[in-house]
Write a protein that holds these residues in place. Sequence first.
Motif, mmCIF file in Angstrom:
data_model
loop_
_atom_site.group_PDB
_atom_site.id
_atom_site.type_symbol
_atom_site.label_atom_id
_atom_site.label_comp_id
_atom_site.label_asym_id
_atom_site.label_seq_id
_atom_site.Cartn_x
_atom_site.Cartn_y
_atom_site.Cartn_z
ATOM 1 N N VAL A 248 1.321 -1.311 0.009
ATOM 2 C CA VAL A 248 0.167 0.164 -0.142
ATOM 3 C C VAL A 248 1.052 0.596 -0.124
ATOM 4 O O VAL A 248 0.883 2.093 -1.251
ATOM 5 N N ILE A 249 1.977 1.438 0.956
ATOM 6 C CA ILE A 249 2.849 2.489 0.624
ATOM 7 C C ILE A 249 3.060 2.723 -0.197
ATOM 8 O O ILE A 249 3.484 4.161 -0.876
ATOM 9 N N SER A 250 4.111 1.073 -0.434
ATOM 10 C CA SER A 250 4.851 1.265 -2.075
ATOM 11 C C SER A 250 3.703 2.302 -3.184
ATOM 12 O O SER A 250 4.326 3.038 -4.259
ATOM 13 N N ALA A 251 2.635 1.741 -3.767
ATOM 14 C CA ALA A 251 1.650 2.411 -4.498
ATOM 15 C C ALA A 251 1.015 3.518 -4.325
ATOM 16 O O ALA A 251 1.137 4.487 -5.735
ATOM 17 N N VAL A 252 0.555 3.956 -2.907
ATOM 18 C CA VAL A 252 0.422 5.722 -2.719
ATOM 19 C C VAL A 252 1.210 6.417 -3.505
ATOM 20 O O VAL A 252 1.082 7.619 -3.934
ATOM 21 N N GLU A 253 2.317 6.270 -3.002
ATOM 22 C CA GLU A 253 3.691 6.698 -2.655
ATOM 23 C C GLU A 253 4.088 7.014 -3.976
ATOM 24 O O GLU A 253 3.554 8.547 -5.140
ATOM 25 N N ARG A 254 4.214 6.064 -5.610
ATOM 26 C CA ARG A 254 4.268 6.149 -6.160
ATOM 27 C C ARG A 254 3.678 7.139 -7.053
ATOM 28 O O ARG A 254 3.974 7.961 -8.637
ATOM 29 N N MET A 255 2.251 6.921 -6.864
ATOM 30 C CA MET A 255 0.871 6.830 -7.888
ATOM 31 C C MET A 255 0.065 8.215 -8.011
ATOM 32 O O MET A 255 0.470 9.220 -8.693
ATOM 33 N N THR A 256 0.859 9.199 -6.188
ATOM 34 C CA THR A 256 -0.126 10.345 -5.571
ATOM 35 C C THR A 256 1.511 11.048 -5.356
ATOM 36 O O THR A 256 1.452 12.565 -5.589
ATOM 37 N N GLY A 257 2.599 10.962 -5.029
ATOM 38 C CA GLY A 257 3.502 11.414 -4.535
ATOM 39 C C GLY A 257 3.958 11.964 -3.411
ATOM 40 O O GLY A 257 4.318 12.732 -2.589
ATOM 41 N N LEU A 258 2.256 11.368 -2.414
ATOM 42 C CA LEU A 258 2.155 11.395 -0.842
ATOM 43 C C LEU A 258 2.989 10.941 -1.004
ATOM 44 O O LEU A 258 3.647 9.342 -1.006
ATOM 45 N N GLU A 259 3.188 11.205 0.678
ATOM 46 C CA GLU A 259 4.124 10.888 1.988
ATOM 47 C C GLU A 259 3.342 9.976 3.124
ATOM 48 O O GLU A 259 2.364 10.945 3.517
ATOM 49 N N VAL A 260 3.336 8.665 2.883
ATOM 50 C CA VAL A 260 2.073 7.830 3.787
ATOM 51 C C VAL A 260 2.785 7.961 5.320
ATOM 52 O O VAL A 260 4.062 7.305 5.199
ATOM 53 N N VAL A 261 2.287 8.615 6.510
ATOM 54 C CA VAL A 261 2.546 8.454 7.115
ATOM 55 C C VAL A 261 2.460 7.507 7.812
ATOM 56 O O VAL A 261 2.951 7.256 8.992
ATOM 57 N N GLU A 262 1.219 6.631 7.913
ATOM 58 C CA GLU A 262 1.000 5.768 8.787
ATOM 59 C C GLU A 262 -0.110 4.398 7.574
ATOM 60 O O GLU A 262 -0.646 5.082 7.025
ATOM 61 N N VAL A 263 -0.265 3.345 8.340
ATOM 62 C CA VAL A 263 -0.882 2.363 7.435
ATOM 63 C C VAL A 263 -1.651 1.342 9.192
ATOM 64 O O VAL A 263 -0.607 0.209 9.848
ATOM 65 N N ASN A 264 -2.525 1.384 9.149
ATOM 66 C CA ASN A 264 -3.340 1.362 10.975
ATOM 67 C C ASN A 264 -3.970 -0.127 9.525
ATOM 68 O O ASN A 264 -4.729 -0.243 9.067
ATOM 69 N N ILE A 265 -3.911 -1.100 10.266
ATOM 70 C CA ILE A 265 -4.683 -2.421 10.036
ATOM 71 C C ILE A 265 -5.263 -3.084 11.114
ATOM 72 O O ILE A 265 -5.279 -3.806 11.329
ATOM 73 N N ALA A 266 -6.298 -3.379 10.496
ATOM 74 C CA ALA A 266 -7.443 -3.847 11.415
ATOM 75 C C ALA A 266 -7.832 -5.252 10.789
ATOM 76 O O ALA A 266 -8.608 -5.336 9.568
ATOM 77 N N VAL A 267 -7.040 -7.029 11.236
ATOM 78 C CA VAL A 267 -7.770 -7.835 11.051
ATOM 79 C C VAL A 267 -9.072 -7.780 10.925
ATOM 80 O O VAL A 267 -9.242 -8.504 12.799
ATOM 81 N N SER A 268 -10.225 -8.302 10.827
ATOM 82 C CA SER A 268 -11.743 -8.748 11.044
ATOM 83 C C SER A 268 -12.491 -9.707 11.106
ATOM 84 O O SER A 268 -13.439 -9.952 11.720
ATOM 85 N N ASP A 269 -11.681 -10.764 10.723
ATOM 86 C CA ASP A 269 -11.932 -12.299 10.281
ATOM 87 C C ASP A 269 -11.458 -12.122 9.956
ATOM 88 O O ASP A 269 -10.231 -12.224 8.591
#
Length: 151
Positions: free
Chosen positions: A113-134
């Motif tokens: 996710v960090i790689s794709a978002v930063e590459r496509m948008t140029g935005l810095e991804v400061v955090e990716v919180n993941i909740a495993v719901s099932d």
Amino acid sequence: MSESQQAEAPRTPTKRGGGDPATRGRTTIADGVVEKIAGLAARDVVGVHAMGSGLARTLGAVRDRVPGGGRSATATRGVKAEVGEVQTALDLEIVVDYGVAIADVARSVRENVISAVERMTGLEVVEVNIAVSDVKLPDEVDEEEEESRLH
């Protein structure tokens, strides 16, 4: 000087504006754009069965069947983004396949996710919180598959 000599004389181009064209104006990226990119990147990771909670997936399956409901909601299901001018933060809710190492899947999702978002948008991804719901058990029928058989 004759007319033909004037026509042949090199002209210096008129310079308009100033500076690099890339700095003229502003680009804004909507939350939904980042959510789609992140959702698709997370789904690409082996071990991620689905995105969102069971209720969100069920409602999404119903919405997908409604004319005009659109499939784009599927891409953003289970993803919430906060987008600033130069940074973004993401919250993801995933369902993993039974038997996978959840910590490894979460790490891979985060990296993808960090790689794709930063590459496509140029935005810095400061955090990716993941909740495993099932956890998707091998013998469980998907709610979406079950729903899709009803016409």
